[in-house]
Motif scaffolding. Structure first.
Motif, PDB file in Angstrom:
ATOM      1  N   ASP A 188     -17.926  26.548  23.053  1.00  0.00           N
ATOM      2  CA  ASP A 188     -16.887  26.231  24.048  1.00  0.00           C
ATOM      3  C   ASP A 188     -17.439  26.299  25.466  1.00  0.00           C
ATOM      4  OD1 ASP A 188     -14.195  25.558  24.631  1.00  0.00           O
ATOM      5  OD2 ASP A 188     -13.862  27.614  25.297  1.00  0.00           O
TER       6      ASP A 188
ATOM      7  N   HIS B 137      -9.413  20.156  18.999  1.00  0.00           N
ATOM      8  CA  HIS B 137     -10.116  19.218  19.874  1.00  0.00           C
ATOM      9  C   HIS B 137     -10.445  17.939  19.079  1.00  0.00           C
ATOM     10  CE1 HIS B 137     -13.091  17.771  22.801  1.00  0.00           C
ATOM     11  NE2 HIS B 137     -12.503  18.612  23.649  1.00  0.00           N
TER      12      HIS B 137
ATOM     13  N   ALA C  67      -5.438  27.519  19.127  1.00  0.00           N
ATOM     14  CA  ALA C  67      -5.469  26.514  20.197  1.00  0.00           C
ATOM     15  C   ALA C  67      -5.324  25.128  19.579  1.00  0.00           C
ATOM     16  CB  ALA C  67      -6.779  26.619  20.973  1.00  0.00           C
TER      17      ALA C  67
ATOM     18  N   LYS D 136      -9.584  29.757  18.919  1.00  0.00           N
ATOM     19  CA  LYS D 136     -10.473  29.857  20.093  1.00  0.00           C
ATOM     20  C   LYS D 136     -10.952  31.290  20.241  1.00  0.00           C
ATOM     21  CE  LYS D 136     -10.721  28.397  24.938  1.00  0.00           C
ATOM     22  NZ  LYS D 136     -12.068  28.816  24.966  1.00  0.00           N
TER      23      LYS D 136
ATOM     24  N   ARG E 239     -15.103  27.746  19.639  1.00  0.00           N
ATOM     25  CA  ARG E 239     -13.820  27.397  19.022  1.00  0.00           C
ATOM     26  C   ARG E 239     -14.122  26.950  17.583  1.00  0.00           C
ATOM     27  NH1 ARG E 239     -15.085  23.229  22.575  1.00  0.00           N
ATOM     28  NH2 ARG E 239     -15.241  21.160  21.603  1.00  0.00           N
TER      29      ARG E 239
END
Length: 463
Positions: A148, A47, A44, A121, A126
């Motif tokens: 998460d 972040h 993923a 993820k 994550r």
């Protein structure tokens, strides 16, 4: 052993086992298929908060290098939403907390090697990393795992031991299926018990409130109750008929015995002997008539389904019956008048209808005065043929009108004895009319006499 075998051979046990196996197999197959298609991890986009935390961890490591793997795990303050994982690049050993939610992360790291900064993820976390780290000359990689989302109910169940996870659906499905099979078998058992009670002579036995169900079982129970009610009525009517027959036969038999006793006296005059023998002949004739009428009534009550239906002109049939009744009416100088509008064709058994018409006409002639008139009317409506037989006799008390068509019922015992009636004529007529889906009733005339009304449906037939 035999009782156990009987229980497992019952429909309830079969339904329970079949439904239970189907549910368990469905749950198992669904679970197996979903596990095959479910992705436990995927790459993923990183972040921004995780990248910031990774940079902070790198800064802390450079400022104060850890001496042991355990010390490396304490670089960040412990919080419920963050975890650090450490991988020994030589032995692939993973250092982390013992939380069950990160077991998937540890398995992933032991099976895969990540070189560049990547976010993977998982179901609950994550994971971002790696950062290279050297502890006592051994190369390590450190990863940041951020919560998460909160573990759902399904995730909590996964933490439960597998035998409990298997027991839960089995117990719940067993309870639900037991209730389902009970809803099927309970009314069937009730019907079986009711049928047994009915067979043992308890004719008032009925299936309880399950007859109010709106499914096929409720319909079956309602049909059973209807059948039981009709059987009770038929058995009751036969029992009453037998009791009435026994009572009615007693009187002529008693008179016959008395007449025979008198005829057997010694030194009896020839004229007196002839009188007693005539009395015996009369009583035998009455017994013969009564037995014939009882057989006719019983045959009507039990062989309605054997009616021979054909196209019948009710007008023509009435004319023939009136012609026969006129021979008896001539003895009392009674004239029978017939009034009809047109032909009246219907499907009927002419023998049964003739029996009904003849019995009512003869009854009307018996109780009409000499030199009177009888009027027979045939009328048509949109749905029925209406036959009215009007006599000019003394009529019947109002309270006795509903009882006229009961077997052996007599309004006046002495009057029936004088006319020789058995009290079965109108009962026979009623059964013949009912067999054609019709109705019969009696009402007193305004001035005097009685009117018997018969209604026959235009599309007549078997019940």
């Amino acid at each position: 052993m035999l009782k156990l075998r009987e229980k497992f051979s019952s429909i309830g046990a079969k339904l329970f086992i079949c439904f239970w196996l189907i549910v368990i197999l469905t749950i198992g197959i669904t679970r197996l298929v979903s596990e095959q298609f479910r992705s436990k991890s995927f790459i993923a986009p990183s972040h921004h908060s995780d990248i910031a935390r990774v940079k902070r961890i790198d800064h802390l490591i450079k400022r104060n290098p850890p001496k042991t793997p355990q010390a490396a795990l304490t670089i960040l303050s412990r919080k419920s939403d963050r975890e650090l994982l450490l991988k020994n690049m030589q032995t692939n050993q993973i250092y982390a907390s013992k939380k069950w939610q990160i077991e998937n992360l540890k398995s992933f790291l032991s099976e895969n090697n990540l070189e560049s900064l990547t976010t993977v993820k998982f179901e609950f976390y994550r994971m971002t990393g790696p950062l290279a780290l050297d502890i006592a000359g051994t190369p390590y990689q450190i990863f940041l795992a951020s919560r998460d989302r909160k573990p759902p109910f399904g995730g909590l169940i996964q933490h439960i031991p597998i035998w409990i996870r298997l027991a839960i659906p089995i117990i719940i499905s067993s309870i639900l299926l037991w209730l389902l099979t009970r809803s099927f078998t309970k009314p069937l058992i009730a019907m079986q018990k009711t049928a047994t009670r009915f067979g043992d002579g308890e004719f008032s036995a009925r299936v309880p409130l399950i007859a109010q169900r709106n499914d096929e079982i409720g319909t079956c129970a309602a049909s059973f109750n209807l059948m039981a009610e009709k059987l009770e009525q038929n058995i009751g009517s036969h029992q009453r008929l037998m009791a009435d027959v026994s009572h009615e036969l007693r009187s002529p038999m008693t008179r016959l015995q008395i007449a025979l006793g008198l005829a057997q006296q010694k030194d009896i005059e020839q004229a007196t002997l002839h009188k007693h023998l005539q009395r015996c002949e009369l009583e035998v004739a009455r017994l013969d008539e009564m037995i014939a009428n009882v057989l006719s009534l019983s045959r009507l009550e039990n062989t309605i389904s054997q009616m021979e239906l054909m196209s019948v002109d009710v007008k023509q049939l009435l004319m023939l019956c009136i012609e026969d009744a006129q021979y008896i009416a001539n003895e009392k100088s009674i004239v029978i008048n017939f009034h009809s509008e047109s032909t009246a064709l219907t499907q009927a058994d002419p023998t049964l209808l003739s029996s009904a018409f003849n019995n009512i006409l003869i009854n009307a002639v018996k109780y009409s005065h000499n030199n009177d008139e009888l009027n027979v009317y045939l009328k048509n409506t949109s749905t029925d043929f209406i036959i009215e037989i009007v006599d000019t006799g003394t009529g019947v008390p109002v309270d006795d009108l509903p009882k006229l068509f009961e077997p052996f019922y007599r309004v006046a015992q002495a009057r029936d004895r004088a006319t020789g009636g058995t009290g079965l004529g109108l009962a026979i007529a009623k059964q013949a009319v009912i067999a054609h889906n019709g109705s019969i009733s009696a009402n007193n005339n305004t001035n005097n006499g009685l009117t018997v009304t018969i209604k026959l449906p235009i599309e007549s037939g078997k019940v």
